[in-house]
Enzyme design. Structure first.
Site, PDB file in Angstrom:
ATOM      1  N   HIS A  13       5.261  10.483   4.674  1.00 30.67           N
ATOM      2  CA  HIS A  13       4.695   9.719   3.903  1.00 30.67           C
ATOM      3  C   HIS A  13       3.102   9.596   4.418  1.00 30.67           C
ATOM      4  O   HIS A  13       2.442   8.610   3.713  1.00 30.67           O
ATOM      5  CB  HIS A  13       5.380   8.306   4.285  1.00 30.67           C
ATOM      6  CG  HIS A  13       6.388   8.020   3.541  1.00 30.67           C
ATOM      7  ND1 HIS A  13       6.853   7.595   2.455  1.00 30.67           N
ATOM      8  CD2 HIS A  13       7.791   8.430   3.969  1.00 30.67           C
ATOM      9  CE1 HIS A  13       8.043   7.368   1.989  1.00 30.67           C
ATOM     10  NE2 HIS A  13       8.646   7.639   3.180  1.00 30.67           N
TER      11      HIS A  13
ATOM     12  N   LYS B  34      -3.869  -3.958  -0.348  1.00 30.84           N
ATOM     13  CA  LYS B  34      -3.030  -2.884   0.372  1.00 30.84           C
ATOM     14  C   LYS B  34      -3.493  -3.058   1.851  1.00 30.84           C
ATOM     15  O   LYS B  34      -4.260  -3.732   2.228  1.00 30.84           O
ATOM     16  CB  LYS B  34      -3.346  -1.446  -0.060  1.00 30.84           C
ATOM     17  CG  LYS B  34      -5.188  -1.424  -0.288  1.00 30.84           C
ATOM     18  CD  LYS B  34      -5.397  -0.259  -0.761  1.00 30.84           C
ATOM     19  CE  LYS B  34      -5.264  -0.109  -2.515  1.00 30.84           C
ATOM     20  NZ  LYS B  34      -4.115   0.730  -2.977  1.00 30.84           N
ATOM     21  N   ARG B  35      -2.553  -2.171   2.708  1.00 35.83           N
ATOM     22  CA  ARG B  35      -3.092  -2.343   4.091  1.00 35.83           C
ATOM     23  C   ARG B  35      -4.692  -2.081   4.395  1.00 35.83           C
ATOM     24  O   ARG B  35      -5.140  -1.284   3.736  1.00 35.83           O
ATOM     25  CB  ARG B  35      -2.323  -1.175   4.819  1.00 35.83           C
ATOM     26  CG  ARG B  35      -1.743  -1.586   6.100  1.00 35.83           C
ATOM     27  CD  ARG B  35      -1.059  -0.342   6.773  1.00 35.83           C
ATOM     28  NE  ARG B  35      -0.774   0.849   5.998  1.00 35.83           N
ATOM     29  CZ  ARG B  35       0.497   1.521   6.077  1.00 35.83           C
ATOM     30  NH1 ARG B  35       1.315   1.099   6.547  1.00 35.83           N
ATOM     31  NH2 ARG B  35       0.322   2.682   5.325  1.00 35.83           N
TER      32      ARG B  35
ATOM     33  N   LYS C  99      -8.572   4.213   2.857  1.00 36.07           N
ATOM     34  CA  LYS C  99      -8.346   3.442   1.435  1.00 36.07           C
ATOM     35  C   LYS C  99      -9.714   2.706   1.043  1.00 36.07           C
ATOM     36  O   LYS C  99      -9.839   2.357  -0.288  1.00 36.07           O
ATOM     37  CB  LYS C  99      -7.431   2.169   1.552  1.00 36.07           C
ATOM     38  CG  LYS C  99      -5.801   2.796   2.005  1.00 36.07           C
ATOM     39  CD  LYS C  99      -4.884   1.694   2.242  1.00 36.07           C
ATOM     40  CE  LYS C  99      -3.481   1.898   2.892  1.00 36.07           C
ATOM     41  NZ  LYS C  99      -2.513   2.669   1.640  1.00 36.07           N
TER      42      LYS C  99
ATOM     43  N   THR D 178       1.717   2.701  -4.140  1.00 35.39           N
ATOM     44  CA  THR D 178       2.958   2.053  -4.949  1.00 35.39           C
ATOM     45  C   THR D 178       2.274   0.940  -5.600  1.00 35.39           C
ATOM     46  O   THR D 178       2.651   0.620  -6.765  1.00 35.39           O
ATOM     47  CB  THR D 178       4.364   1.846  -4.164  1.00 35.39           C
ATOM     48  OG1 THR D 178       3.831   1.285  -3.157  1.00 35.39           O
ATOM     49  CG2 THR D 178       5.023   3.123  -3.991  1.00 35.39           C
TER      50      THR D 178
ATOM     51  N   LYS E 215       2.351  -0.861  -9.509  1.00 29.13           N
ATOM     52  CA  LYS E 215       2.706  -2.321  -9.803  1.00 29.13           C
ATOM     53  C   LYS E 215       1.902  -2.906 -10.825  1.00 29.13           C
ATOM     54  O   LYS E 215       2.442  -3.720 -11.609  1.00 29.13           O
ATOM     55  CB  LYS E 215       2.925  -3.112  -8.645  1.00 29.13           C
ATOM     56  CG  LYS E 215       4.149  -2.781  -7.669  1.00 29.13           C
ATOM     57  CD  LYS E 215       4.095  -3.030  -6.155  1.00 29.13           C
ATOM     58  CE  LYS E 215       4.943  -2.370  -5.311  1.00 29.13           C
ATOM     59  NZ  LYS E 215       4.706  -2.436  -3.719  1.00 29.13           N
TER      60      LYS E 215
HETATM   61  C1  26V Z   1       0.400   3.994   9.522  1.00 29.03           C
HETATM   62  C2  26V Z   1      -0.730   3.572  10.686  1.00 29.03           C
HETATM   63  C3  26V Z   1      -0.232   2.436  11.229  1.00 29.03           C
HETATM   64  C4  26V Z   1      -1.620   1.952  12.092  1.00 29.03           C
HETATM   65  C5  26V Z   1      -2.750   2.271  11.867  1.00 29.03           C
HETATM   66  C6  26V Z   1      -2.957   3.837  11.448  1.00 29.03           C
HETATM   67  C7  26V Z   1      -1.811   3.912  10.319  1.00 29.03           C
HETATM   68  C8  26V Z   1      -2.107   5.161   9.607  1.00 29.03           C
HETATM   69  C9  26V Z   1      -1.202   5.682   8.770  1.00 29.03           C
HETATM   70  C10 26V Z   1       0.131   4.977   8.567  1.00 29.03           C
HETATM   71  C11 26V Z   1       1.023   5.324   7.596  1.00 29.03           C
HETATM   72  C12 26V Z   1       2.381   5.074   7.897  1.00 29.03           C
HETATM   73  C13 26V Z   1       3.168   5.590   6.459  1.00 29.03           C
HETATM   74  C14 26V Z   1       3.111   4.868   5.213  1.00 29.03           C
HETATM   75  O1  26V Z   1       3.395   3.780   5.204  1.00 29.03           O
HETATM   76  N1  26V Z   1       2.675   5.652   4.350  1.00 29.03           N
HETATM   77  C15 26V Z   1       2.694   5.153   2.898  1.00 29.03           C
HETATM   78  O2  26V Z   1       3.840   5.254   2.433  1.00 29.03           O
HETATM   79  C16 26V Z   1       3.920   4.922   0.946  1.00 29.03           C
HETATM   80  C17 26V Z   1       5.228   5.010   0.524  1.00 29.03           C
HETATM   81  O3  26V Z   1       5.571   6.411   0.151  1.00 29.03           O
HETATM   82  C18 26V Z   1       2.895   5.622   0.119  1.00 29.03           C
HETATM   83  O4  26V Z   1       2.905   5.113  -1.046  1.00 29.03           O
HETATM   84  C19 26V Z   1       1.412   5.276   0.809  1.00 29.03           C
HETATM   85  O5  26V Z   1       0.480   6.257   0.210  1.00 29.03           O
HETATM   86  C20 26V Z   1       1.509   5.827   2.257  1.00 29.03           C
HETATM   87  O6  26V Z   1       0.319   5.428   2.902  1.00 29.03           O
END
Ligand code: 26V
Length: 748
Positions: free
Chosen positions: A297, A481-482, A487, A589, A593
């Site tokens: 992901h 979004k996060r 981003k 995603t 939406k």
């Molecule tokens: C998590 C974190 C957490 C702490 C801060 C740094 C950091 C950087 C990246 C992540 C990614 C975690 C994985 C994730 O949520 N990916 C998302 O997955 C979605 C579903 O497939 C996708 O639509 C998003 O583009 C993707 O970012």
């Protein structure tokens, strides 16, 4: 219990003198009773989804809708003088951070809707994603005590508890089962850790900070805890039903690893087979290879999990040993295949004292998939290039999707009703909405009216929640979004400032009054993300109070953005902002939406945006910015300072970080952001997300959308065309693909 019995009991329910929580508990319990006869154990071949996050959101309305009783419940309550909206007070189940967790929830919904046996496994965190508040523009976090609302949609299965062993203590994993309602009822099983104070800590918090050794250990424990509980259960049930001929285990189980967090499950299956059932190591690996599949992901290096070997060995010696043997086994295989040393190094599972979880997953999994076409291509060409060379058949793409039941039917009943009028049968076959003639004036005006209604509701909601009154007639741009640098919420902030200065200088006389909405939580240890929130709140403060511009431009960063807030925002917005640096957003995603609800995208050629404009037409969206290829070509020589010297407007906005326009109370947030753009840091080059590179085109794209909005019909036709071409982004399509190409499970 039959439907009429359920409705009768509901009619007889006493509502007087009961608060929302009591009513919520009672109605939910009644609904659970109603569905229990259809919620049966299943023993055939099934797919299993292992995920450390599930962002379910509010379950009440969704479950009533899925049970087909939402309207009746609303009417029965209305007769009793209870407005069904009171249940909006009930908090979301937010056992996830963002996209990955919400995707898991959408997938479960779609599988149940399609009657595909898919069972979810995860952790029942005591506290979900923190609650967010802004105090003086700064994010303040509070624990999310979601269980204070009770958990009427789960059933504790004490008798199915299992003990999970760590070197230093044991933990009891107690399952809680949640029905996933659709054409069939599947189950989401979340394990709660019990036994001692230390044991209970394992399921206390979602994503505890893992920047300390203690944090890392806790995270490893979480990953092993639920993976081992789930694997233990599947193996036990298999043995009970079929005996110990484990070669047949993969005939009954296809396990999808949602990112690397559940990769411990691979090692645990091999451990059980070899230690408890005396299966040979290579046979066990063969069985694991036929059982597991892996979805990646993110390609961000900092998010690709690696665990320190010695740390793992300390708390889970047998599991560490399995990874080590897996490395030897793979090493031999790679030699036979003729891999070079450097290729074997790139694929290594254990190397330099670290276990690389993604490499373990890629080696063992039958299939490896990315979540949008561009992302799957990057996995093949870059992240897992060596593995792709030797195992090309493993690699697949499964473009993400979202459930139209929550993200359209539930959050936008008005647009759904319109689709009923012009595309009968679309609820079971969403492709039908493509037949709607978006140039038909009657259709178009109904759509315009629907959007106006939803926007009004959104503005009203913001007034209640945030205490902010927004202009009635405005265009709504949203970025939800996060919070993460890639981003580029910061780029939106700069674009807003550019527009603000231009408005003040009288350069934008025809600007359509606009509201920019932001919704995002910043990870509690992510300093820059917190700085960006404060910066945007400072901009909001300036812009919203300037009498010269306040009728034209407003900025709101909503507090405690979550699934329920998103439901309102996607329905009421005109423009979806999807502006990640090309190549870095795996899919997104939220983009889907918004599209489903008839918003246009202002975005970069990244993630699923590319497929969105393929389906809905580039001419119906506002695409801007550097492509992956362009960034690759300029990466080495890019210097944002050259832009800052030449482009005075860019300089003016960027310098607000340091020239005293905005205050961060001496915390250093803004100057650090400034330095990240102009100097870089020990771990990255200046402006490594190309904010300044893409900014001018971004401003143009925003202004183009703004000027076209002035022509309501033209703009709305584009927006409606997006909505009517969104069926590809239904997670029903995605899940049907997983079922056919990966899980080989059929509808039952
Ligand atoms: C998590 C974190 C957490 C702490 C801060 C740094 C950091 C950087 C990246 C992540 C990614 C975690 C994985 C994730 O949520 N990916 C998302 O997955 C979605 C579903 O497939 C996708 O639509 C998003 O583009 C993707 O970012």
């Amino acid at each position: 219990m039959k439907k009429n019995e359920f409705l009768k009991e509901l009619k007889d329910l006493q509502t007087e003198n009961k608060d929302v929580k009591e009513l919520y508990m009672e109605v939910s319990a009644l609904a659970m009773k109603y569905l229990s006869s259809q919620w049966r154990p299943y023993t055939g071949r099934a797919a299993y989804y292992f995920s450390i996050e599930y962002l379910m959101g509010r379950m009440f309305y969704n479950n009533l809708m899925e049970l087909g009783v939402a309207e009746q419940v609303k009417e029965i309550f209305a007769k009793k003088g209870v407005d069904i909206h009171v249940f909006e007070e009930v908090e979301d189940a937010a056992l996830g951070n963002g996209g990955l967790g919400r995707l898991a929830a959408c997938f479960l919904d779609s599988a149940a809707g399609l009657s595909i046996p898919l069972y979810g496994y995860g952790i029942r965190y005591k506290y979900g994603l923190f609650k967010q508040q802004f105090i003086n523009g700064y994010q303040v976090e509070e624990p999310d005590d979601w269980l204070a609302w009770g958990d009427p949609w789960s059933v504790r299965k004490e008798r199915e508890s299992r003990v999970i062993h760590f070197a230093d203590f044991d933990v009891t994993a107690v399952p809680y089962d949640m029905p996933i309602i659709g054409k069939r009822i599947n189950t989401l099983r979340l394990y709660q850790a019990e036994g001692s104070d230390e044991a209970a800590k394992i399921s206390e918090y979602l994503y505890p900070a893992d920047d300390t050794e203690e944090g890392k250990i806790l995270r490893i424990r979480q990953e092993y805890f639920f993976s081992a509980a789930a694997i233990g259960e599947l193996v036990d049930k298999f043995v009970q039903a079929h005996g110990t001929y484990f070669k047949r285990f993969p005939n009954y189980h296809s396990i999808q690893l949602n990112d690397t967090h559940p990769v411990m499950a691979i090692a645990e299956l091999i451990r059980i087979l070899t230690k408890e059932y005396a299966v040979g190591f290579s046979d066990a690996v063969r069985i694991a290879k036929r059982t597991f599949n892996y979805t990646n992901h993110t390609i961000l290096p900092e998010a690709l999990e690696c665990w320190d070997y010695q740390l793992l060995e300390r708390i889970l010696p047998d599991i560490a040993a399995v990874f080590k043997r897996l490395q030897s086994c793979a090493g031999r295989e790679w030699k036979k295949l003729g891999c070079t040393e450097s290729e074997s190094e790139k694929m290594a599972i254990v190397q330099d004292g670290r276990i690389r979880m993604a490499n373990a997953a890629v080696y063992v999994a039958s299939t490896v998939n990315g979540v949008a076409e561009i992302h799957s291509d990057i996995l093949k060409k870059e992240v897992f290039a060596a593995a792709y060379r030797y195992y090309p058949d493993k690699f697949q793409n499964k473009t993400n999707g979202v459930t139209q039941r929550r993200w359209l039917m539930l959050c936008n009943s008005e647009l759904s009703a319109m689709f009923d009028r012009y595309a009968a049968g679309w609820r079971s076959d969403m492709k039908k909405i493509e037949m709607i003639d978006t140039s038909d004036q009657v259709v178009l005006h109904e759509f315009i009216a629907v959007k106006e209604t939803k926007k009004k509701e959104l503005l009203q909601y913001i007034r209640e929640r945030e205490g902010i009154e927004l202009p009635k007639d405005c265009m709504v741009y949203s970025q939800i979004k996060r919070l993460h640098e890639y981003k580029r919420q910061l780029m939106t902030a700069f674009a807003i400032l550019r527009i603000y200065f231009d408005l003040k200088d009288g350069k934008l006389p025809d600007f359509y009054p606009s509201v920019f909405l932001f919704g995002a939580k910043a990870a509690s240890c992510y300093y820059r993300a917190k700085g960006i929130i404060k910066y945007i709140n400072e901009i909001a403060n300036l812009v919203n109070h300037d009498p010269q511009t306040r009728d034209k431009l407003r900025v709101v960063f909503v507090q405690n953005y979550n699934v329920s807030y998103a439901e309102k925002i996607v329905a009421g917005s005109n423009v979806s902002l999807q502006v990640s640096t090309a190549g870095l957003e795996a899919s997104g995603t939220g983009n889907m939406k918004f599209m489903m609800n008839g918003a246009v995208t202002v975005g970069t050629m990244d993630g699923a945006n590319i497929e969105i404009v393929e389906k809905a037409g580039r001419e119906n969206n506002y695409i801007f910015g550097a492509t992956v290829e362009e960034l690759t070509a300029i990466r080495d020589r890019y210097d944002p300072n050259v832009i800052l010297t030449k482009d005075l407007e860019a300089r003016r906005v960027v310098e607000t970080l340091t020239d005293g326009t905005f205050q961060d109370d001496g915390n250093g947030y803004f100057s650090e952001l400034y330095r990240s753009l102009t100097e870089g840091a020990p771990w990255h080059k200046a402006d490594n997300y190309f904010v300044l590179y893409d900014l001018p085109e971004y401003v143009n794209a925003l202004l183009k959308a703004n000027s076209e909005y002035g022509n309501k019909e033209l703009f709305s036709q584009k927006a409606l065309y997006n909505a009517t071409h969104s069926s590809y982004f239904s997670s029903d399509r995605t899940i049907a693909e997983y079922a056919a190409d990966i899980w080989k499970v059929n509808e039952i």
